[in-house]
Design an enzyme around this catalytic site. Structure first.
Site, PDB file in Angstrom:
ATOM      1  N   SER A 195      41.044  11.782 -14.715  1.00 37.29           N
ATOM      2  CA  SER A 195      40.473  10.671 -13.959  1.00 37.29           C
ATOM      3  C   SER A 195      39.358  11.088 -13.007  1.00 37.29           C
ATOM      4  O   SER A 195      38.719  10.239 -12.391  1.00 37.29           O
ATOM      5  CB  SER A 195      41.578   9.950 -13.174  1.00 37.29           C
ATOM      6  OG  SER A 195      42.175  10.832 -12.255  1.00 37.29           O
TER       7      SER A 195
ATOM      8  N   THR B 251      66.332   4.073  -2.541  1.00 35.64           N
ATOM      9  CA  THR B 251      67.774   4.191  -2.348  1.00 35.64           C
ATOM     10  C   THR B 251      68.334   3.003  -1.566  1.00 35.64           C
ATOM     11  O   THR B 251      69.387   2.450  -1.899  1.00 35.64           O
ATOM     12  CB  THR B 251      68.113   5.502  -1.629  1.00 35.64           C
ATOM     13  OG1 THR B 251      67.552   6.592  -2.371  1.00 35.64           O
ATOM     14  CG2 THR B 251      69.615   5.683  -1.517  1.00 35.64           C
TER      15      THR B 251
ATOM     16  N   PRO C 296      56.899   7.001  -4.713  1.00 37.10           N
ATOM     17  CA  PRO C 296      56.854   8.112  -3.769  1.00 37.10           C
ATOM     18  C   PRO C 296      58.063   8.098  -2.839  1.00 37.10           C
ATOM     19  O   PRO C 296      58.739   7.080  -2.689  1.00 37.10           O
ATOM     20  CB  PRO C 296      55.555   7.854  -2.987  1.00 37.10           C
ATOM     21  CG  PRO C 296      54.792   6.865  -3.800  1.00 37.10           C
ATOM     22  CD  PRO C 296      55.790   6.063  -4.549  1.00 37.10           C
TER      23      PRO C 296
ATOM     24  N   LYS D  12      45.955   4.634  -5.959  1.00 41.67           N
ATOM     25  CA  LYS D  12      44.625   5.121  -5.569  1.00 41.67           C
ATOM     26  C   LYS D  12      43.908   4.128  -4.660  1.00 41.67           C
ATOM     27  O   LYS D  12      43.290   4.500  -3.657  1.00 41.67           O
ATOM     28  CB  LYS D  12      43.795   5.384  -6.833  1.00 41.67           C
ATOM     29  CG  LYS D  12      44.329   6.521  -7.696  1.00 41.67           C
ATOM     30  CD  LYS D  12      43.551   6.642  -8.995  1.00 41.67           C
ATOM     31  CE  LYS D  12      44.083   7.781  -9.852  1.00 41.67           C
ATOM     32  NZ  LYS D  12      43.384   7.883 -11.149  1.00 41.67           N
TER      33      LYS D  12
ATOM     34  N   THR E  88      59.762   5.020   0.038  1.00 44.00           N
ATOM     35  CA  THR E  88      59.336   3.649  -0.270  1.00 44.00           C
ATOM     36  C   THR E  88      60.516   2.692  -0.387  1.00 44.00           C
ATOM     37  O   THR E  88      60.333   1.529  -0.735  1.00 44.00           O
ATOM     38  CB  THR E  88      58.512   3.625  -1.578  1.00 44.00           C
ATOM     39  OG1 THR E  88      59.223   4.333  -2.593  1.00 44.00           O
ATOM     40  CG2 THR E  88      57.153   4.267  -1.365  1.00 44.00           C
TER      41      THR E  88
END
Length: 784
Positions: A689, A373, A367, A732, A370
């Protein structure tokens, strides 16, 4: 003292002895009628020469097959056919060596060796030659003479008189022997000629040897002529250039063009370009030298020469292979990310053991916010390389990667070559950011152009359209970043090693904020640690009440807002130092934006909390089901995709097939319509899911049984009630942990995925691993 013996005048060639003293030859062969100089050094051989000089001066010369060792029998190392020879001259030196000049008399066959003397002595049989001249022999002699004449002409070491000498020989055998002794043949080949007693066969063998020798001499002469021609050409070009330079000086045309051309020529020579690149550069330089500066092509050629002479063809930085120091740098720059750091340390270790190993192509997927880079910067700092970053987001033109051809106005190399030039080394860390957002249209497919760049088996000869010569990218360490893998073409994805960067836990965010974000924002806003402090409770409030993300970008923005508010107070002299506590957060950031509504929703039967994966990390997903009077209808809302709709249909089919086991009245479905809704309705949702969650919600609704508190679940279902594994477990679970969920139901086959989840999160959550829907319902439904 030097002694010399003169030739015996009354020598009778037909009266040769049947027993001869044998002198071995190691690097030469003597033929009948030929003269050969020898140097004798061994004591027993010198004694042999002395005794022969005292008698008839006739000795036997036999070629040795191999060097004679001290412990071996020399008779086994000698050939069977030798040549009897007359010592024409002999001279002794002070160190007891004998220098001989011998003339061959005739061939002989060794019958047996005689013992009793310190040197070799053998009983022999002289071989006489019976020559019969016919047309074939004469033709062979003529052919051999012709080829031998050419060899003498091409060989500067052979005197021309040898041609006349050879032409004066009438005997075929003597001619063959004379030619064989003169040409540059091996010792084995000469011994073979000596052993060939049939004159016709001997002439044929000699003809084969002289033909081979002539081919070698002609080839060598051709090579010499080419080399001389190249040298003459270079000298001619040099003289012509000097003359042209003098003419221009006389005409007053010595302008900046000449200076620029010479400058480019010096740069090309100093750069030590690869062969293909140098050839292309010289070609462009020759074109440039013939152009007028006002020509449009002049700028094109000079720009190309600027690029090709400024690229780091052989310039590279030295890797810092101190593993401990590299690990320390990575830990200083980033908190957590153990798997990624472990992979970088492994690369450095391999590089240390094998400096020629190929660099990996790493792909950081996760995401936003995080640290993908910034990891590239840390890797470059740890290894000691230059760092280059280009963003591929929205790139749709293949020329962005490969460059434009020089036929276009304003053509330039692609971003890869431009980055290499900026790095000034051929082994930088090259980050290709947002590779999942590369598009394609009528201008080409940039992702296909990246296949060559990101393939270690191909990129050693990467060809940019502008340069039009191969450039070696194999020493570059490429790192790519992406938010999702699905949009990356499979061939491109296959060339990269994917490393997942998932979201951070609350504890990790607090530690990162204290260690990196707050000091950075304090410095950016001109505040000191004494002027601003933020308590851990206030940080938790910011994290949970003002941000909902897997990364850290929004958290840093909110910390920046706190710093701005404090900076304003200090600037207006309302306070000298500020300590922000839980109750102070709302003063700077306003009312809390995100509140948990878990408990209020879950009190109603038919509402179940699921877990979802998004490109920005994990999230919680509420599934609501309700029944209304109707006839077997199923309504699905919330912008559901086809896969999610099929999961809802499969869940309803399973419940209707198991009404007795679930204690559901059979008439329920004949009298009711079912409506399933998944907020937020404006966000598209898809994936299998949520199957477990939908089935649990329907069962909870129909049986009027509420769900346990603080429970969440995920998993795919089948019509038979089996629970299948799903992806994104770590994201999750972290989303559920942020929402204070205490119990999670996941498929049994996903149990192995918990290894990637921090131990503290696992300790705070109770996990249930299931493979049947009956197990899910037993855990989830609150019994009255």
């Amino acid at each position: 003292m030097i002694q010399q013996a003169q030739q015996q005048k009354n020598f009778d060639p037909d009266n040769l002895p049947e027993k001869l003293s044998i002198l071995p030859l190691f690097d030469a062969a003597l033929f009948p009628k030929m003269v050969l100089p020898l140097v004798v050094m061994q004591g027993e051989s010198v004694q042999l020469v002395d005794e022969a000089m005292a008698k008839d001066r006739i000795i036997g010369l036999v070629v040795a097959k191999n060097p004679i060792k001290e412990d071996s029998d020399p008779r086994k190392e000698l050939e069977e056919i030798g040549t009897s020879a007359l010592i024409l001259k002999m001279a002794k030196t002070e160190d007891n060596k004998a220098q001989l000049l011998v003339q061959g008399l005739s061939r002989f066959q060794v019958n047996d060796y005689i013992d009793g003397k310190p040197y070799l002595e053998a009983a022999i049989t002289h071989i006489s030659e019976a020559e019969k001249k016919d047309r074939e022999v004469e033709a062979l002699m003529s052919n051999a003479l012709d080829i031998f004449s050419k060899i003498v002409q091409l060989s500067p070491g052979l005197p021309p008189e040898l041609i006349n000498m050879a032409k004066s020989i009438q005997e075929a055998g003597v001619l063959a022997d004379m030619v064989a002794s003169t040409i540059n043949a091996t010792l084995d080949e000469k011994q073979k000629i000596l052993e060939t007693l049939d004159v016709k066969k001997r002439l044929k063998e000699v003809t084969r040897l002289v033909n081979y020798q002539l081919d070698i001499l002609e080839l060598g002469n051709k090579i010499q002529s080419q080399v001389k021609g190249d040298m003459d050409k270079r000298q001619r070009e040099y003289y012509l250039r000097e003359q042209l330079k003098a003419i221009r000086e006389e005409l007053g045309e010595t302008d900046e063009t000449t200076v620029e051309v010479e400058d480019y020529r010096a740069r090309i020579e100093a750069k030590n370009l690869p062969d293909e690149a140098k050839k292309e550069a010289d070609r462009e330089l020759n074109r440039l030298s013939r152009m007028h500066p006002s020509s449009s092509e002049y700028t094109v050629a000079s720009t190309y020469l600027d690029w090709i002479t400024s690229l780091p063809w052989h310039d590279s930085t030295e890797d810092s292979l101190d593993i401990v120091a590299a690990k320390k740098i990575l830990d200083e720059d980033h908190y957590g990310l153990k798997k990624v750091k472990k992979r970088i340390i492994e690369y450095l270790a391999v590089r240390k053991l094998n400096p020629e190993s190929k660099s990996p192509i790493l792909c950081f997927v996760g995401p936003p916010g995080t640290g993908k880079t910034s990891l590239g910067h840390s890797i470059a700092r740890a290894i000691g390389r230059k760092f280059i970053r280009i963003s591929l987001g929205g790139v749709r033109d293949e020329a962005e990667i490969r460059g434009h051809r020089r036929t276009y106005v304003g053509a330039l190399p692609g971003r890869i070559i431009q980055g290499i030039r900026r790095a000034e080394s051929n082994n930088p860390i090259f980050m290709l950011d947002e590779i999942d957002k590369v598009g394609s249209d009528f201008r080409g497919d940039p992702s296909s152009a990246l296949l060559e760049v990101l393939d270690p088996e191909q990129n050693f000869s990467f060809s940019d359209h502008y340069l039009d010569v191969p450039f070696d990218l194999s020493r570059v360490m490429f790192i790519t970043t992406a938010n999702v893998l699905d949009t990356i073409p499979p061939p491109l994805r296959d060339r990269m090693e994917v490393l997942q960067l998932v979201g951070y836990t609350e504890d990790e965010k607090i530690k990162i904020a204290k260690r990196y974000l707050i000091p950075r924002q304090r410095k950016a806003h001109g505040l000191s640690a004494e002027q601003l402090s933020i308590t851990a409770g206030a940080l938790k409030t910011v994290i949970n009440g003002y941000t909902r993300e897997a990364g850290l970008r929004n958290l840093e923005r909110e910390i920046a807002s706190l710093c701005r508010g404090v900076a304003a107070k200090i600037a207006m002299e309302e306070a000298d130092t500020v300590s922000i506590k839980i109750g102070d957060v709302a003063e700077y950031l306003g009312p809390i934006r995100f509140t948990s509504e878990n408990k209020s929703r879950l009190q109603t039967p038919g509402v179940v909390m699921g877990m979802a994966w998004t490109p920005f990390g994990g999230d919680l997903l509420f599934i609501e089901a309700t029944a209304m009077p109707g006839k077997k209808g199923l309504i699905l809302t919330g912008q559901l995709g086809d896969v999610m709709k099929e999961s809802a249909t499969a869940a309803l089919s399973f419940i209707r097939a198991n009404t007795k086991k679930l204690k559901i009245p059979e008439a329920f479905f004949d009298e009711h319509d079912i409506h399933i809704h998944i907020p937020a309705g404006a966000i598209p949702k898809d994936g299998p899911s949520a199957g477990v969650t939908m089935l649990t919600a329907l069962t909870s609704l129909i049986t009027n049984t509420p769900i346990q508190k603080d429970l969440s679940m995920t998993g795919e279902i089948t019509l038979r009630g089996q629970v299948l594994p799903v992806g994104g477990i770590k994201e999750k679970v972290l989303a559920a942990h942020r929402a204070k969920i205490k119990t999670i139901i996941i498929p049994k086959e996903n149990e192995k995925d918990l290894e990637d989840i921090p131990q503290k999160v696992r300790d705070e959550i109770e996990f249930h691993f299931v493979d049947k829907m009956q197990q899910v319902l037993k855990i989830a439904l609150d019994k009255p």
